[in-house]
Design a protein around this motif. Structure first.
Motif, PDB file in Angstrom:
ATOM      1  N   VAL A 156     -21.739 -30.998 -67.675  1.00 37.15           N
ATOM      2  CA  VAL A 156     -21.112 -31.759 -66.592  1.00 37.15           C
ATOM      3  C   VAL A 156     -21.311 -33.246 -66.837  1.00 37.15           C
ATOM      4  CG1 VAL A 156     -21.335 -29.938 -64.854  1.00 37.15           C
ATOM      5  CG2 VAL A 156     -23.204 -31.558 -65.172  1.00 37.15           C
ATOM      6  N   ARG A 157     -20.390 -34.030 -66.310  1.00 37.16           N
ATOM      7  CA  ARG A 157     -20.469 -35.496 -66.438  1.00 37.16           C
ATOM      8  C   ARG A 157     -20.313 -36.109 -65.048  1.00 37.16           C
ATOM      9  NH1 ARG A 157     -16.658 -38.575 -70.635  1.00 37.16           N
ATOM     10  NH2 ARG A 157     -18.461 -38.137 -71.964  1.00 37.16           N
ATOM     11  N   CYS A 158     -21.139 -37.128 -64.762  1.00 38.62           N
ATOM     12  CA  CYS A 158     -21.016 -37.861 -63.500  1.00 38.62           C
ATOM     13  C   CYS A 158     -19.801 -38.775 -63.600  1.00 38.62           C
ATOM     14  CB  CYS A 158     -22.280 -38.665 -63.203  1.00 38.62           C
ATOM     15  SG  CYS A 158     -22.170 -39.657 -61.692  1.00 38.62           S
ATOM     16  N   SER A 159     -18.856 -38.590 -62.710  1.00 34.50           N
ATOM     17  CA  SER A 159     -17.631 -39.385 -62.755  1.00 34.50           C
ATOM     18  C   SER A 159     -17.853 -40.822 -62.318  1.00 34.50           C
ATOM     19  CB  SER A 159     -16.555 -38.736 -61.880  1.00 34.50           C
ATOM     20  OG  SER A 159     -17.006 -38.603 -60.548  1.00 34.50           O
ATOM     21  N   ASP A 160     -19.028 -41.116 -61.751  1.00 30.18           N
ATOM     22  CA  ASP A 160     -19.303 -42.484 -61.291  1.00 30.18           C
ATOM     23  C   ASP A 160     -20.089 -43.313 -62.303  1.00 30.18           C
ATOM     24  OD1 ASP A 160     -18.008 -41.930 -58.909  1.00 30.18           O
ATOM     25  OD2 ASP A 160     -19.828 -41.262 -57.910  1.00 30.18           O
ATOM     26  N   CYS A 161     -21.044 -42.674 -62.995  1.00 29.11           N
ATOM     27  CA  CYS A 161     -21.866 -43.440 -63.945  1.00 29.11           C
ATOM     28  C   CYS A 161     -21.773 -42.920 -65.384  1.00 29.11           C
ATOM     29  CB  CYS A 161     -23.332 -43.454 -63.501  1.00 29.11           C
ATOM     30  SG  CYS A 161     -24.161 -41.847 -63.626  1.00 29.11           S
ATOM     31  N   GLY A 162     -21.167 -41.741 -65.590  1.00 28.98           N
ATOM     32  CA  GLY A 162     -20.977 -41.223 -66.937  1.00 28.98           C
ATOM     33  C   GLY A 162     -22.151 -40.449 -67.505  1.00 28.98           C
ATOM     34  N   LEU A 163     -23.126 -40.067 -66.692  1.00 27.57           N
ATOM     35  CA  LEU A 163     -24.283 -39.314 -67.174  1.00 27.57           C
ATOM     36  C   LEU A 163     -23.850 -37.909 -67.595  1.00 27.57           C
ATOM     37  CD1 LEU A 163     -27.447 -39.308 -67.443  1.00 27.57           C
ATOM     38  CD2 LEU A 163     -27.467 -38.226 -65.185  1.00 27.57           C
ATOM     39  N   ILE A 184     -14.793 -47.076 -61.522  1.00 23.30           N
ATOM     40  CA  ILE A 184     -14.317 -47.136 -60.145  1.00 23.30           C
ATOM     41  C   ILE A 184     -12.874 -47.608 -60.175  1.00 23.30           C
ATOM     42  CG2 ILE A 184     -14.718 -48.071 -57.844  1.00 23.30           C
ATOM     43  CD1 ILE A 184     -16.954 -46.284 -58.921  1.00 23.30           C
ATOM     44  N   LYS A 185     -11.949 -46.696 -59.956  1.00 24.47           N
ATOM     45  CA  LYS A 185     -10.527 -46.994 -60.106  1.00 24.47           C
ATOM     46  C   LYS A 185      -9.963 -47.787 -58.932  1.00 24.47           C
ATOM     47  CE  LYS A 185     -10.427 -44.394 -63.818  1.00 24.47           C
ATOM     48  NZ  LYS A 185     -10.296 -44.981 -65.169  1.00 24.47           N
ATOM     49  N   ARG A 186     -10.585 -47.648 -57.755  1.00 24.52           N
ATOM     50  CA  ARG A 186     -10.028 -48.268 -56.559  1.00 24.52           C
ATOM     51  C   ARG A 186     -11.136 -48.584 -55.562  1.00 24.52           C
ATOM     52  NH1 ARG A 186      -6.927 -42.747 -54.584  1.00 24.52           N
ATOM     53  NH2 ARG A 186      -8.778 -41.412 -54.608  1.00 24.52           N
ATOM     54  N   VAL A 187     -10.763 -49.349 -54.536  1.00 27.56           N
ATOM     55  CA  VAL A 187     -11.699 -49.725 -53.477  1.00 27.56           C
ATOM     56  C   VAL A 187     -11.511 -48.817 -52.270  1.00 27.56           C
ATOM     57  CG1 VAL A 187     -12.337 -51.537 -51.845  1.00 27.56           C
ATOM     58  CG2 VAL A 187     -11.902 -52.111 -54.245  1.00 27.56           C
TER      59      VAL A 187
END
Length: 381
Positions: A156-163, A184-187
């Motif tokens: 698995v990969r963290c979609s926020d930090c890439g771990l 982070i694609k958007r606000v």
């Protein structure tokens, strides 16, 4: 109330030492009504006698052993010890508003101390957002350092930090996600905690920018937050924040109608995947709103506030301070706390289940919660 630790008692003692020093310099005498015998009901609140040196030293000794008290000891007794206050005789209750104020100040102190323990106001805890991932080429788990076997869905990969970790290892990874701005694609529609950690800010920049603009030129605007701006222009503001982040230009030169900025702020809260008042605390807030006794209801709401994630708590606190300023211009904008509660109730809190019936049943309590938060923001936060 859980057993009081030595650190908690020390924090209470430090805070209330400051309260005592400021109150003993006060020359104003206040009449306080206390329960007890009829002849003792009205007493003059004189800080110089209420916080006498002998009484304070006596209660400081008691405060040092508060952490040894039994779990069932009443909260007003703990606060009486910490404040150094004697009220009435034979177990007379601590004056309710004073009790709530003191309890609020102490718990808020502990909460804020936890947020600033490393002089970093923005070091909020965040869980990783793991998703199953197929890696191309050899990969090793960044938690256990072992090889990831298989041809597809190796981990698995963290979609926020890439771990990158094994699926089984993801259960043991601590909540130390540090989101990468590149991911982070958007606000808008982004998790609140993820956004503030990615930008290293105390609150979402959308909230700061919009509130700053509204307070600069819109506090006296009639129907503020109730009157809607043009949907197309609100969408433009949303796209500007998604594209430019905190550099988005929302000045009067671009958007002269302040209702557009107010609408963009409300849209941000509505688009949050987890509302400011989270799904986990929603039912607790609704139950607190149903309490008939005003003092008990206020205390119950304060206790639930402490359960909010740090970023959500700080965002809600900042918004309530702003909305309180809006109510101070009620004569011009016609927006009191009740009207703002109607507007922001469904915006800040949504039931976990997407049920129209539950939403309709809870609307009056949603309104009441926001109204109470606005009217009592100086006590609750």
């Amino acid at each position: 109330m859980p057993e009081v630790s030595a650190e908690w008692a020390a924090a209470a003692s430090n805070l209330l030492s400051n309260i005592r020093s400021s109150w003993t310099n006060c020359t104003v005498l206040t009449t306080v009504r206390l329960p007890g015998a009829e002849e003792d009901r009205e007493k003059i609140w004189d800080p110089s006698t209420m916080f006498s040196e002998d009484l304070w030293l006596e209660n400081e000794k008691n405060c040092a052993v508060v952490h040894k008290s039994k779990r069932g000891r009443k909260r007003q007794e703990l606060l009486a010890v910490a404040l150094g206050v004697k009220v009435g005789v034979k177990g007379a209750l601590l004056w309710q508003p004073l009790k709530l104020f003191a309890y609020s100040q102490i718990t808020s102190l502990v909460r804020r101390a936890a947020l600033t323990q490393n002089d970093n106001h923005f070091n909020y805890e965040k869980a990783h957002n793991f998703k199953v991932h197929t890696f191309r080429g050899p990969h090793w788990c960044e938690y256990c350092a072992n090889f990831m076997w298989g041809l597809i869905a190796q981990g698995v990969r963290c979609s926020d930090c890439g771990l990158n970790v094994h699926k089984q290892c993801s259960k043991y990874v601590p909540n130390d996600c540090q989101p990468d701005l590149k991911r982070i694609k958007r606000v808008y529609c982004c998790d609140l905690t993820t956004l503030v950690k990615a930008h290293n800010t105390q609150r979402p920049m959308v909230v700061d920018s919009c509130i700053r603009e509204i307070e600069a030129r819109g506090l006296k605007s009639e129907g503020l937050y109730r009157v809607s701006g043009f949907t197309e222009h609100i969408e433009d503001v949303k796209m500007a924040f998604d594209r430019d982040g905190d550099k988005a230009d929302i000045s009067a030169n671009i958007y002269p109608d302040i209702n557009i900025i107010a609408g963009a702020l409300k849209l941000y809260f509505r688009d949050l995947p987890i509302p400011v008042i989270t799904y986990d605390t929603y039912s607790k807030f609704i139950e607190a709103a149903k309490i008939s006794n005003p003092d008990e209801r206020l205390e119950a709401i304060h206790e639930v506030l402490m359960l909010l994630p740090a970023a959500h708590y700080e965002t809600l606190r900042y918004l309530m301070i702003h909305l309180k300023k809006v109510t101070l211009h009620e004569k011009e904008n016609f927006m009191n706390a009740e009207n703002l509660g109607i507007v922001f109730g469904p915006t800040l809190m949504r039931p976990p289940e997407d049920s129209t019936l539950a939403t309709l049943n809870d609307m009056r309590y949603q309104k009441l919660i926001v109204q109470i938060l606005i009217e009592n923001e100086d006590v609750l936060f």
